[in-house]
Design a protein around this motif. Sequence first.
Motif, PDB file in Angstrom:
ATOM      1  N   GLU A  73       0.751  -1.162   0.193  1.00  0.00           N
ATOM      2  CA  GLU A  73      -0.276  -0.189  -0.040  1.00  0.00           C
ATOM      3  C   GLU A  73       0.874   1.253   0.009  1.00  0.00           C
ATOM      4  OE1 GLU A  73      -3.807  -1.512   2.637  1.00  0.00           O
ATOM      5  OE2 GLU A  73      -1.946  -0.904   3.656  1.00  0.00           O
ATOM      6  N   LEU A  74       2.098   1.212   0.357  1.00  0.00           N
ATOM      7  CA  LEU A  74       3.093   2.307   0.439  1.00  0.00           C
ATOM      8  C   LEU A  74       2.954   3.091  -0.857  1.00  0.00           C
ATOM      9  CD1 LEU A  74       6.047   1.436   2.775  1.00  0.00           C
ATOM     10  CD2 LEU A  74       4.188   2.897   3.141  1.00  0.00           C
ATOM     11  N   SER A  75       3.302   2.428  -1.850  1.00  0.00           N
ATOM     12  CA  SER A  75       3.653   3.484  -3.148  1.00  0.00           C
ATOM     13  C   SER A  75       2.169   3.885  -3.534  1.00  0.00           C
ATOM     14  CB  SER A  75       4.056   2.242  -4.245  1.00  0.00           C
ATOM     15  OG  SER A  75       3.116   1.381  -4.681  1.00  0.00           O
ATOM     16  N   VAL A  76       1.111   3.555  -3.198  1.00  0.00           N
ATOM     17  CA  VAL A  76      -0.361   3.969  -3.668  1.00  0.00           C
ATOM     18  C   VAL A  76      -0.254   5.452  -2.657  1.00  0.00           C
ATOM     19  CG1 VAL A  76      -2.752   4.115  -3.360  1.00  0.00           C
ATOM     20  CG2 VAL A  76      -1.481   2.084  -4.015  1.00  0.00           C
ATOM     21  N   PHE A  78       2.380   6.899  -0.815  1.00  0.00           N
ATOM     22  CA  PHE A  78       3.407   7.844  -0.880  1.00  0.00           C
ATOM     23  C   PHE A  78       4.272   7.539  -2.108  1.00  0.00           C
ATOM     24  CE2 PHE A  78       2.563   6.431   3.622  1.00  0.00           C
ATOM     25  CZ  PHE A  78       2.085   7.662   4.109  1.00  0.00           C
ATOM     26  N   PRO A  79       4.162   8.529  -2.946  1.00  0.00           N
ATOM     27  CA  PRO A  79       4.872   8.194  -4.170  1.00  0.00           C
ATOM     28  C   PRO A  79       6.278   8.023  -4.141  1.00  0.00           C
ATOM     29  CG  PRO A  79       3.345  10.102  -4.382  1.00  0.00           C
ATOM     30  CD  PRO A  79       3.307   9.523  -3.001  1.00  0.00           C
ATOM     31  N   GLU A  80       6.923   8.889  -3.086  1.00  0.00           N
ATOM     32  CA  GLU A  80       8.603   8.363  -2.881  1.00  0.00           C
ATOM     33  C   GLU A  80       8.770   7.061  -2.707  1.00  0.00           C
ATOM     34  OE1 GLU A  80       6.118  10.029  -1.058  1.00  0.00           O
ATOM     35  OE2 GLU A  80       7.115  10.569   0.935  1.00  0.00           O
ATOM     36  N   CYS A  81       7.805   6.133  -2.618  1.00  0.00           N
ATOM     37  CA  CYS A  81       8.176   4.752  -1.958  1.00  0.00           C
ATOM     38  C   CYS A  81       8.074   3.888  -3.493  1.00  0.00           C
ATOM     39  CB  CYS A  81       7.110   4.029  -1.395  1.00  0.00           C
ATOM     40  SG  CYS A  81       7.170   4.757   0.281  1.00  0.00           S
ATOM     41  N   ILE A  82       7.616   4.500  -4.491  1.00  0.00           N
ATOM     42  CA  ILE A  82       7.223   3.649  -5.731  1.00  0.00           C
ATOM     43  C   ILE A  82       8.805   3.015  -6.214  1.00  0.00           C
ATOM     44  CG2 ILE A  82       6.837   3.838  -8.199  1.00  0.00           C
ATOM     45  CD1 ILE A  82       4.817   5.836  -7.404  1.00  0.00           C
ATOM     46  N   GLN A  83       9.922   3.857  -6.350  1.00  0.00           N
ATOM     47  CA  GLN A  83      11.271   3.313  -6.931  1.00  0.00           C
ATOM     48  C   GLN A  83      11.749   2.320  -6.302  1.00  0.00           C
ATOM     49  OE1 GLN A  83      12.007   3.768 -10.141  1.00  0.00           O
ATOM     50  NE2 GLN A  83      13.291   1.936  -9.575  1.00  0.00           N
TER      51      GLN A  83
END
Length: 139
Positions: A73-76, A78-83
């Motif tokens: 759920e983090l990337s949804v 917090f965008p900084e978690c995507i990469q």
Amino acid sequence: MDNTNALRTPEYLDVLMWLETASEDLITGAYWAATGSVKQDLRIGIQSLMDSDRPALANYFPELVINPIKLDELSVLFPECIQPLKTLEESLSVRDRDRRSPPKGYWAVSAVIQELKTEGKLSPSQSVLLAAELATFRT
């Protein structure tokens, strides 16, 4: 802890004082054996301490964490978690084929979780649960 706790009964305040120093095993045993208002006081006290002085209690009482968050759920949220999460996911895919391949991105995800906690975007108990979930990918 919030100020409403100060208006509680002396018994509740005794529970809070005990929770601050009791071992996790003692707290776990007391919580599962308690009933009624004692269990309610323990639940509220544990939740308060998980987000202040004793965040590690989240490992023992994940069901008491307010608004728990999973790694996926983090990337949804917090965008900084995507990469970092994408890097970890890709390395885990490689690892499925070659067990000797170390997980890449693990420390980057860990750093982002810590940064989100420092910025107040994650509670201490949420970050403990996320770190525990992340640790399962390290071995």
